[in-house]
Write a protein that holds these residues in place. Structure first.
Motif, PDB file in Angstrom:
ATOM      1  N   GLN A   9       0.826  -1.210   0.000  1.00  0.00           N
ATOM      2  CA  GLN A   9       0.000   0.000   0.000  1.00  0.00           C
ATOM      3  C   GLN A   9       0.863   1.263   0.000  1.00  0.00           C
ATOM      4  OE1 GLN A   9      -3.217  -0.289   2.788  1.00  0.00           O
ATOM      5  NE2 GLN A   9      -3.320   1.928   2.931  1.00  0.00           N
ATOM      6  N   LYS A  31      -3.025   1.352   7.177  1.00  0.00           N
ATOM      7  CA  LYS A  31      -2.738   0.099   6.477  1.00  0.00           C
ATOM      8  C   LYS A  31      -3.998  -0.769   6.353  1.00  0.00           C
ATOM      9  CE  LYS A  31       0.988  -3.169   6.295  1.00  0.00           C
ATOM     10  NZ  LYS A  31       2.275  -3.484   6.834  1.00  0.00           N
ATOM     11  N   ASP A  32      -4.160  -1.363   5.194  1.00  0.00           N
ATOM     12  CA  ASP A  32      -5.281  -2.267   4.975  1.00  0.00           C
ATOM     13  C   ASP A  32      -4.834  -3.684   5.340  1.00  0.00           C
ATOM     14  OD1 ASP A  32      -7.289  -3.873   4.012  1.00  0.00           O
ATOM     15  OD2 ASP A  32      -7.599  -2.735   2.159  1.00  0.00           O
ATOM     16  N   GLU A  33      -5.237  -4.113   6.542  1.00  0.00           N
ATOM     17  CA  GLU A  33      -4.786  -5.438   7.019  1.00  0.00           C
ATOM     18  C   GLU A  33      -5.488  -6.563   6.250  1.00  0.00           C
ATOM     19  OE1 GLU A  33      -2.359  -5.739   8.928  1.00  0.00           O
ATOM     20  OE2 GLU A  33      -2.190  -3.790   9.937  1.00  0.00           O
ATOM     21  N   GLU A  34      -6.655  -6.248   5.685  1.00  0.00           N
ATOM     22  CA  GLU A  34      -7.489  -7.275   5.060  1.00  0.00           C
ATOM     23  C   GLU A  34      -6.776  -7.936   3.890  1.00  0.00           C
ATOM     24  OE1 GLU A  34     -10.132  -9.769   5.248  1.00  0.00           O
ATOM     25  OE2 GLU A  34     -10.140  -8.222   6.787  1.00  0.00           O
ATOM     26  N   ILE A  35      -6.159  -7.113   3.017  1.00  0.00           N
ATOM     27  CA  ILE A  35      -5.514  -7.661   1.819  1.00  0.00           C
ATOM     28  C   ILE A  35      -4.323  -8.543   2.212  1.00  0.00           C
ATOM     29  CG2 ILE A  35      -4.122  -5.546   1.433  1.00  0.00           C
ATOM     30  CD1 ILE A  35      -5.391  -7.832  -1.362  1.00  0.00           C
ATOM     31  N   LYS A  44      -4.003 -10.275   4.985  1.00  0.00           N
ATOM     32  CA  LYS A  44      -4.536 -11.554   5.490  1.00  0.00           C
ATOM     33  C   LYS A  44      -4.983 -12.441   4.335  1.00  0.00           C
ATOM     34  CE  LYS A  44      -6.292  -9.945   9.936  1.00  0.00           C
ATOM     35  NZ  LYS A  44      -7.416  -9.102  10.320  1.00  0.00           N
ATOM     36  N   GLN A  45      -5.670 -11.817   3.364  1.00  0.00           N
ATOM     37  CA  GLN A  45      -6.213 -12.584   2.236  1.00  0.00           C
ATOM     38  C   GLN A  45      -5.092 -13.266   1.443  1.00  0.00           C
ATOM     39  OE1 GLN A  45      -8.646 -10.076  -0.221  1.00  0.00           O
ATOM     40  NE2 GLN A  45      -9.579 -11.770  -1.302  1.00  0.00           N
ATOM     41  N   LYS A  73      -3.350 -16.034   3.506  1.00  0.00           N
ATOM     42  CA  LYS A  73      -4.187 -17.229   3.513  1.00  0.00           C
ATOM     43  C   LYS A  73      -3.981 -18.009   2.207  1.00  0.00           C
ATOM     44  CE  LYS A  73      -9.031 -18.479   4.201  1.00  0.00           C
ATOM     45  NZ  LYS A  73     -10.377 -17.932   4.122  1.00  0.00           N
ATOM     46  N   TYR A 127      -7.394  -5.359  -5.877  1.00  0.00           N
ATOM     47  CA  TYR A 127      -7.200  -4.494  -4.702  1.00  0.00           C
ATOM     48  C   TYR A 127      -6.645  -3.134  -5.144  1.00  0.00           C
ATOM     49  CZ  TYR A 127      -4.416  -2.509  -0.911  1.00  0.00           C
ATOM     50  OH  TYR A 127      -3.835  -1.640  -0.023  1.00  0.00           O
ATOM     51  N   SER A 143     -14.468   3.564  -0.420  1.00  0.00           N
ATOM     52  CA  SER A 143     -13.396   2.846   0.262  1.00  0.00           C
ATOM     53  C   SER A 143     -13.564   2.962   1.779  1.00  0.00           C
ATOM     54  CB  SER A 143     -12.039   3.436  -0.139  1.00  0.00           C
ATOM     55  OG  SER A 143     -11.034   2.911   0.688  1.00  0.00           O
ATOM     56  N   LEU A 157     -11.103   2.601   3.799  1.00  0.00           N
ATOM     57  CA  LEU A 157      -9.795   2.945   4.375  1.00  0.00           C
ATOM     58  C   LEU A 157      -9.821   4.319   5.033  1.00  0.00           C
ATOM     59  CD1 LEU A 157      -6.801   2.010   2.043  1.00  0.00           C
ATOM     60  CD2 LEU A 157      -7.330   1.143   4.302  1.00  0.00           C
TER      61      LEU A 157
END
Length: 528
Positions: free
Chosen positions: A204, A332-336, A338-339, A342, A360, A416, A418
């Motif tokens: 990011q 920070k976008d933690e989601e991406i 984690k994705q 995974k 993204y 967004s 964010l």
């Protein structure tokens, strides 16, 4: 050797190509290596203005339009031990030079022809050239079939009408004839996930740095890693066009070396990909440095990495990571993260990871750019302000303050989730070359739209009736103006319907035929 033999390159261009066609000696690239570079065209070269590529350029998305000032070089380099040669090694590069940024297409093509060329001779290149001569024009939006040495590559070049983020699939058809066909999923995209893997936690922040046109250096072990990473960085703000210079592979012999490494002024807005250890010293004063180790696909997830301080980057042996003191504007976008982590754990294919990452970046860029698009659209004069008897109205001025006021109600928060200092990011962006390039192309589009609306307004008038009520001098003046309008519509490719142009031509003919014979003769002969 140059093929076709009639191609003209200046001495400076040849020198640049020669140095950029081989990896630096420290890279130790044994075997086959593919990479790409980009270099400036020499001054004083005739630029073919009305080249048919320019017609096709119109339908391309903005980030794929060719830049007349630069060429791309696509390289296939082979280095193998050979005791019969004086240096003990066979070293050769086959390089394809093009104005088109179709990395994946030319990479695939070189993979087909280079290994055979190294074993055969120049006659083989003759055969390749005669295949390429049979290729159709690179028209966006059509399924193209390109024969190359017994194989047919099938592909589709995107158009500006495609919905961003979608790639229409080119199906592999089983053909009745013996030719093997090969469907290319893309002409220009690189493997995003593989490129960003070494700097996974900073994607990011890197997006912000590229968006703002900040000076960036990618230090990598080989030209293939440096060039892929630079191309991935440039594409991460798509569908916005990256408007500054970028060099996927840059060497100390480059004709712009002095200009880009001088310490007498601030580093320029460029992204450089380098492999020579010498650059660790020369570019120490640059604000943002990405150090990449060998790109391997992670078996396990990279550990959380902190941004490193620039003063710790003394040599090229420094650990991989991002060296900068930049503080990102957005949280920070933690989601991406984690994705994607995974995905690594579940052994998701890298193509699928790249699709997630590309989506993204696309959503992030669109959330950022939509408020600007909306504000700029409001600068367009209303249709009722367009009078056929006056010049087309001007666009209203862009005002930073007015734009900032619109963000409260119609800012990026609509699309967004964010949080962060979006206002600060916009302020910084408005000073960047990327904003300048984006705004100019919007301005041009809107001005052309006004010209087209003005033409339509003229067509809807009874011009013959007008001319009968005015003097001959005024009528002749009108005819000349209308002829110029038609020429402009053709020259600038204005977004006007063909019927409108035909109607205007009929108006002109009717007015001329109503004039005295001597004037008719003159006006029918006059092109403009």
């Amino acid at each position: 050797v140059i093929y076709p033999p009639h191609s003209k390159l200046t001495d400076k261009e040849k020198t640049n190509i020669c140095y950029l066609s081989f990896p630096d000696s420290n890279s130790g690239c044994l075997g086959d290596t593919q990479f790409c570079f980009r270099f400036r065209r020499s001054h004083g070269r005739k630029v073919s203005l009305c080249c048919f590529l320019d017609q096709l350029d119109r339908d391309l998305p903005i980030y794929l339009k060719k830049d007349p000032a630069y060429y791309y070089g696509y390289v296939y380099f082979r280095q193998v031990r050979d005791k019969s040669l004086k240096r003990g090694y066979f070293q050769k590069s086959l390089v394809l030079i093009s104005k088109l940024p179709y990395v994946h297409l030319f990479r695939t093509m070189l993979k087909q022809i280079a290994p055979e060329y190294f074993e055969k001779s120049e006659a083989f290149l003759e055969a390749v050239c005669s295949d390429v001569d049979r290729w159709p024009p690179p028209a966006p939006g059509k399924i193209l079939h390109l024969p190359i040495m017994g194989i047919i590559m099938k592909l589709r070049i995107p158009t500006y009408r495609d919905k961003p983020g979608t790639t229409p699939i080119v199906q592999n058809m089983h053909q009745a004839d013996a030719q093997i066909s090969m469907a290319l999923p893309t002409v220009h995209e690189v493997d995003l996930f593989r490129c960003f893997c070494p700097v996974f936690f900073h994607i990011q922040m890197l997006w912000e740095l590229v968006l703002l046109g900040e000076p960036l250096v990618v230090m990598a072990p080989s030209p293939s890693e440096s060039s892929e990473t630079v191309l991935a960085l440039v594409s991460c703000i798509s569908p916005l066009k990256y408007c500054s210079d970028f060099r996927p592979y840059f060497t100390i012999h480059d004709s712009e070396f002095k200009e880009y490494t001088t310490r007498t002024q601030a580093p320029p807005s460029v992204i450089l990909g380098v492999t020579n250890p010498f650059f660790a010293k020369t570019l120490q004063h640059w604000p943002h440095i990405i150090r990449i180790g060998d790109i391997k696909l992670p078996g396990e997830v990279p550990k959380q990495v902190k941004v490193k301080k620039l003063k710790n980057l003394k040599t090229l042996d420094s650990k991989p990571g991002v060296y900068t003191s930049y503080k990102p504007y957005l949280n920070k976008d933690e989601e991406i993260v984690k994705q994607l982590q995974k995905g690594v754990q579940q052994k998701r294919p890298t193509e699928a990871q790249s699709v997630i990452l590309r989506r993204y970046f696309l959503e992030l860029t669109e959330s950022f750019i939509i408020p600007l698009e909306r504000y700029v659209a409001s600068l367009m004069p209303l249709q009722k302000c367009i009078s056929p008897w006056k010049s087309p109205p001007q666009l209203r001025q862009f005002s930073q303050d007015d734009f900032m006021k619109t963000l409260e109600k119609a800012g990026p928060q609509l699309t967004s989730g964010l949080k962060g200092d979006w206002i600060g990011l916009y302020r910084h962006f408005l000073k960047s070359p990327n904003f300048d390039g984006w705004f100019r192309s919007r301005q041009k589009e809107m001005t052309q739209k006004l010209e087209a609306l003005h033409l339509e307004a003229l067509c809807n008038e009874n011009l013959l009736f007008w001319s009968q009520k005015h003097s001959e001098v005024e009528t002749v003046d009108l005819v000349l103006k209308l002829k110029n309008k038609l020429l402009q519509a053709d020259r600038e490719q204005l977004p006007v319907k063909t019927e409108t142009l035909k109607k205007l031509q009929t108006h002109i003919n009717d007015i001329i035929l109503a004039l005295p014979d001597d004037l008719q003769d003159i006006l029918l002969k006059t092109g403009t």
